[in-house]
Design an enzyme around this catalytic site. Structure first.
Site, PDB file in Angstrom:
ATOM      1  N   VAL A  42      34.738  42.813  50.555  1.00  0.00           N
ATOM      2  CA  VAL A  42      35.230  43.976  49.807  1.00  0.00           C
ATOM      3  C   VAL A  42      36.629  44.398  50.270  1.00  0.00           C
ATOM      4  O   VAL A  42      37.116  43.953  51.300  1.00  0.00           O
ATOM      5  CB  VAL A  42      34.243  45.156  49.941  1.00  0.00           C
ATOM      6  CG1 VAL A  42      32.899  44.782  49.350  1.00  0.00           C
ATOM      7  CG2 VAL A  42      34.061  45.559  51.405  1.00  0.00           C
ATOM      8  N   GLU A  43      37.255  45.286  49.473  1.00  0.00           N
ATOM      9  CA  GLU A  43      38.623  45.788  49.714  1.00  0.00           C
ATOM     10  C   GLU A  43      39.619  44.644  49.888  1.00  0.00           C
ATOM     11  O   GLU A  43      40.490  44.676  50.747  1.00  0.00           O
ATOM     12  CB  GLU A  43      38.655  46.722  50.936  1.00  0.00           C
ATOM     13  CG  GLU A  43      38.181  48.127  50.611  1.00  0.00           C
ATOM     14  CD  GLU A  43      38.485  49.123  51.721  1.00  0.00           C
ATOM     15  OE1 GLU A  43      39.382  48.858  52.538  1.00  0.00           O
ATOM     16  OE2 GLU A  43      37.819  50.163  51.762  1.00  0.00           O
ATOM     17  N   GLY A  44      39.482  43.626  49.058  1.00  0.00           N
ATOM     18  CA  GLY A  44      40.338  42.453  49.145  1.00  0.00           C
ATOM     19  C   GLY A  44      39.651  41.390  49.969  1.00  0.00           C
ATOM     20  O   GLY A  44      39.624  41.466  51.198  1.00  0.00           O
ATOM     21  N   SER A  84      37.068  57.081  52.225  1.00  0.00           N
ATOM     22  CA  SER A  84      37.972  55.941  52.141  1.00  0.00           C
ATOM     23  C   SER A  84      38.727  56.001  50.821  1.00  0.00           C
ATOM     24  O   SER A  84      38.910  57.077  50.246  1.00  0.00           O
ATOM     25  CB  SER A  84      37.162  54.648  52.286  1.00  0.00           C
ATOM     26  OG  SER A  84      38.000  53.532  52.373  1.00  0.00           O
ATOM     27  N   ARG A 101      42.851  50.410  54.477  1.00  0.00           N
ATOM     28  CA  ARG A 101      42.329  49.129  54.971  1.00  0.00           C
ATOM     29  C   ARG A 101      42.201  49.104  56.490  1.00  0.00           C
ATOM     30  O   ARG A 101      41.462  48.299  57.032  1.00  0.00           O
ATOM     31  CB  ARG A 101      43.274  47.988  54.548  1.00  0.00           C
ATOM     32  CG  ARG A 101      42.970  47.362  53.208  1.00  0.00           C
ATOM     33  CD  ARG A 101      43.567  45.966  53.151  1.00  0.00           C
ATOM     34  NE  ARG A 101      43.475  45.418  51.811  1.00  0.00           N
ATOM     35  CZ  ARG A 101      44.517  45.254  50.999  1.00  0.00           C
ATOM     36  NH1 ARG A 101      45.718  45.620  51.407  1.00  0.00           N
ATOM     37  NH2 ARG A 101      44.363  44.730  49.805  1.00  0.00           N
TER      38      ARG A 101
END
Length: 752
Positions: free
Chosen positions: A433-435, A144, A311
């Site tokens: 996570v990731e925003g 990722s 994403r």
């Protein structure tokens, strides 16, 4: 003077004040990625021919073989409960992941990787996650957002040759440090600073940065051998005003002087590795900057460009896996477990939840697969990827919650036979996570969508920034025509562009109408509120959610065409109805909360003729539930990534369902009735056409129903007094009666 120039001259100052200012980090985020079908939805003109042109997902022979063999073998090595208790993957699993190059899926074959496409990558993660989320996260992270992707896109040739082969075969295990204690969602505000210096390093004078940093929540940090690091680069030798060089990404080998890693966070006590990284006066040579010196200060742009695609892959795959597992468990347990003389899956309260889960899964997985197809064609849809991240992780959490409600007591007793408990505990991780979803909904989906997806706003902003009156005038004239068209379509019906599948023609008309209403509403909100809309996050989140539901509904149309599975038509129709009904509710809430006079009148005008957005009726939900109970192929089509684990409750349920299929539904029901009467597995099985198969089914079903128990204080004291080793958790075993479990007598306690 042309009319456009006059309009532009008149509008220049008001628009300069109304349009929100953009910082460098916001501009980098907006410029990252591409715009796909979501742009057509934002314009109010979805074209179903363009939707269909995306084509089906395709796996190469190598990808299919890897999924059928290596991924299946890995899943059969994974025991969810054992991994959760050990808080780590077994050594043989770590070896297998390295040997089979799971960490190098995105790395091209020329560097020793597997060179898989986005859909294959997502499928691998989803299949692993259906049996163990910790293993899926461990595989997901190196493939990722992180060193491998950054090196592939921006690295120097020397960096690629040095690192990519070692990352591909697992000799190097990467992590990436971005989040800081004082910069979480506002990641661009990281306080970590690196000051340009020159010092002796490796036997020669070397330019580089002395970096102080504190990072946390870094997945794989405790086991990483190379750390990707984001920091603010500073050159104090430059004139005032030119010293801040910008966010920079570098690779640091482990160990390295001044850097400390190795401790662990425990996110919801999950087994995957996660922890903090600290550094004090860590020297980072310029050659360690990803891309070399020319990429100093370009780190934020690099991260945003990678995130535009990333994403859409890993976290949506986790969300889909949670949905697929929860649907299979809920539907299967509903057939095995009986109360009041009936399988609990036949009770409407349970059947309605299972049916809703199936319709949600159809839509969310359609969007995931559609976006993967776009990625494999070279697109990088930043807005769509943010939509997927929010919608699929939230759908995964909802599905697991529904599943826990259906399981009742079975769901809340921890142990090897628990079916959803670990997923229930870990669902918030994907949300965060990731925003974090609360940020992504409020600021990213509509915040980026309003500029990137709108057909005219970006042109208007560019014209204002360039002080080009003629260009602004032309953009405003086109914008006015756009608003008028969508007003007409909102009031009197929108045309269907292209040719959707005939079976979904009515649903396509509903999507076209709702798209026009949404496009008009977005323009009204931006026009009435201007730059204030950016700060009114509850309103912007609603606008983003409507776009998301339209995207999922449209992807369902695409999926029905490419799947060519007419047996799934009721689920496609239900999926679209649910998404459009939700979009309509959100629009009504939005108009009720607009801080403008006459909002109710405007809302009533725009949303007139929305009776066609009626939600699913109870009778439709019951019909879906009946299909799920009676046709195993439906569940297989809706949950294709479900994999068989090494042991545990999911494997037990799969075994019981296989035996139940062989018996047939009527025979299983008769057996359960006989069991209630005889209270004996053997006596009940003797009345079946195939007593041996019937007995195997009854024992397998009983194993699914039972829960785990463990030693209590008395048993522990007795064992300690006898100096015996610790007893393992009791495994569920077939009972002599399904209604009267055998009584277990604890070992005697010696007299004191």
């Amino acid at each position: 003077m042309p009319l456009a120039s006059l309009i532009g001259r008149w509008a220049m100052e008001p628009f300069s004040k109304a349009l929100p200012p953009l910082g460098d980090t916001e501009r980098a985020a907006l410029e990252a990625g591409t715009v796909g079908f979501e742009g057509l939805l934002f314009s109010g003109r979805p074209d179903f021919d363009l939707l269909s042109a995306m084509g089906p997902n395709r796996l190469s022979e190598r990808e299919q073989s890897f999924i059928d063999r290596e991924v299946r073998e890995l899943c059969r090595m994974l025991d969810d409960h054992a991994i959760d208790q050990a808080r780590d993957l077994p050594p043989e699993v770590w070896r297998y992941l390295r040997n089979k190059r799971f960490f190098g899926m995105i790395i091209p074959e020329e560097f020793g990787g597997l060179g898989f496409g986005h859909y294959a990558h997502a499928t691998v993660v989803a299949r692993i996650a259906t049996v163990n989320i910790a293993a899926a996260v461990t595989v997901m992270v190196p493939n990722s957002l992180g060193p491998a992707e950054l090196l592939l896109r921006y690295g120097t040739d020397v960096q690629k040759v040095r690192y990519l082969p070692r990352l591909a075969d697992g000799r190097e295990l990467p992590c990436f440090g971005l989040t800081s204690p004082y910069a979480g969602s506002d990641a661009a505000a990281i306080p970590d600073r690196g000051v340009m210096v020159e010092r002796e390093f490796g036997g020669r004078r070397t330019r580089g940065f002395l970096v102080d940093f504190d990072k946390r929540y870094i997945t794989l940090a405790p086991v990483a051998t190379v750390v990707g690091l984001a920091f603010h680069a500073v050159d104090e030798s430059r004139p005032e005003g030119e010293r801040e060089l910008g966010i920079t990404c570098a690779l640091i080998p482990v160990p390295h002087e001044g850097m400390e890693i190795g401790r662990r966070h425990r996110p919801m006590d999950s087994a995957f590795m996660n922890g903090p990284i600290h550094g004090r006066q860590v020297f980072v040579p310029v050659d360690w900057v990803i891309g070399g010196e020319k990429q100093v200060g370009q780190g934020w742009r690099m991260l945003m460009e990678c995130l535009a695609a990333g994403r859409a892959i890993s976290l949506p795959a986790l969300g889909s896996a949670m949905q697929q597992t929860a649907l299979y468990v809920s539907n299967g347990y509903g057939q095995v477990r009986e109360q009041f003389g009936l399988p609990i899956g036949k009770f409407h309260a349970v059947a309605g939840l299972v049916a809703q889960m199936s319709a949600e899964l159809y839509a969310s997985d359609a969007a995931r697969r559609f976006t993967a197809a776009a990625l494999d064609k070279g697109e990088r849809p930043s807005v769509a990827s943010a939509i997927l991240k929010v919608q699929l992780t939230e759908a995964g959490r909802r599905a697991v919650n529904h599943g826990m409600d259906i399981l009742g007591g079975k769901g809340i007793i921890a142990g090897p036979s628990n079916l959803l408990g670990v997923s229930y505990r870990q669902a918030p991780i994907a949300i965060t996570v990731e925003g974090a979803n609360i940020l992504t909904r409020a600021l990213i989906v509509f915040g980026q969508g309003a500029i990137r997806c709108h057909p005219h706003v970006l042109s208007e902003m560019a014209a204002v920034q360039a002080r080009d009156e003629a260009a602004l005038g032309r953009a405003l004239v086109a914008h006015g025509k756009h608003v008028a068209t969508n007003l007409w379509h909102s009031l009197f019906g929108a045309p269907v562009l292209g040719e959707p599948p005939e079976a979904l023609a009515r649903e396509a008309r509903l999507i076209a109408r709702m798209s026009a209403k949404y496009a008009l509403t977005a323009d009204l909100a931006m026009g009435l509120l201007g730059g204030r809309l950016k700060r009114m996050e509850l309103l912007s989140a609603r606008l983003g959610d409507v776009l998301a539901h339209l995207y999922l509904a449209s992807a369902s149309v695409w999926r029905y065409r490419v799947d060519a599975a007419p047996e799934l038509l009721p689920f496609a129709q239900a999926a679209i109805r649910l998404q459009l009904d939700e979009a309509g509710k959100i629009l009504r809430d939005l108009y009720a909360n607009l801080p403008t006079t006459g909002r109710r009148v405007i809302g009533a005008l725009v949303l007139r003729r929305t009776a066609h957005l009626a939600p699913l009726r109870d009778v439709q939900l019951m019909a879906l539930a009946e299909l799920l109970r009676t046709d195993p192929r439906i569940v297989q089509r809706l949950a294709p990534d479900l994999s068989e684990p090494a042991a545990g409750g999911l494997r037990d349920l799969m075994h019981a369902m296989e035996l139940g299929e062989q018996l047939g539904g009527d025979t299983a029901a008769a057996l359960n009735k006989a069991l209630r009467r005889t209270r004996s597995f053997e006596a009940a099985a003797s009345s079946a056409p195939d007593p041996e198969l019937a007995l195997a089914y009854l024992k397998a079903a009983d194993k699914v129903i039972q829960v785990d128990d463990f030693e209590g204080p008395a048993q522990q004291q007795a064992r300690a007094a006898l100096n015996q080793p610790a007893a393992p958790p009791a495994q569920p075993a077939p009972r002599p009666s399904a209604h009267r479990p055998e009584r277990r007598t604890p070992p005697p306690v010696p007299a004191k």
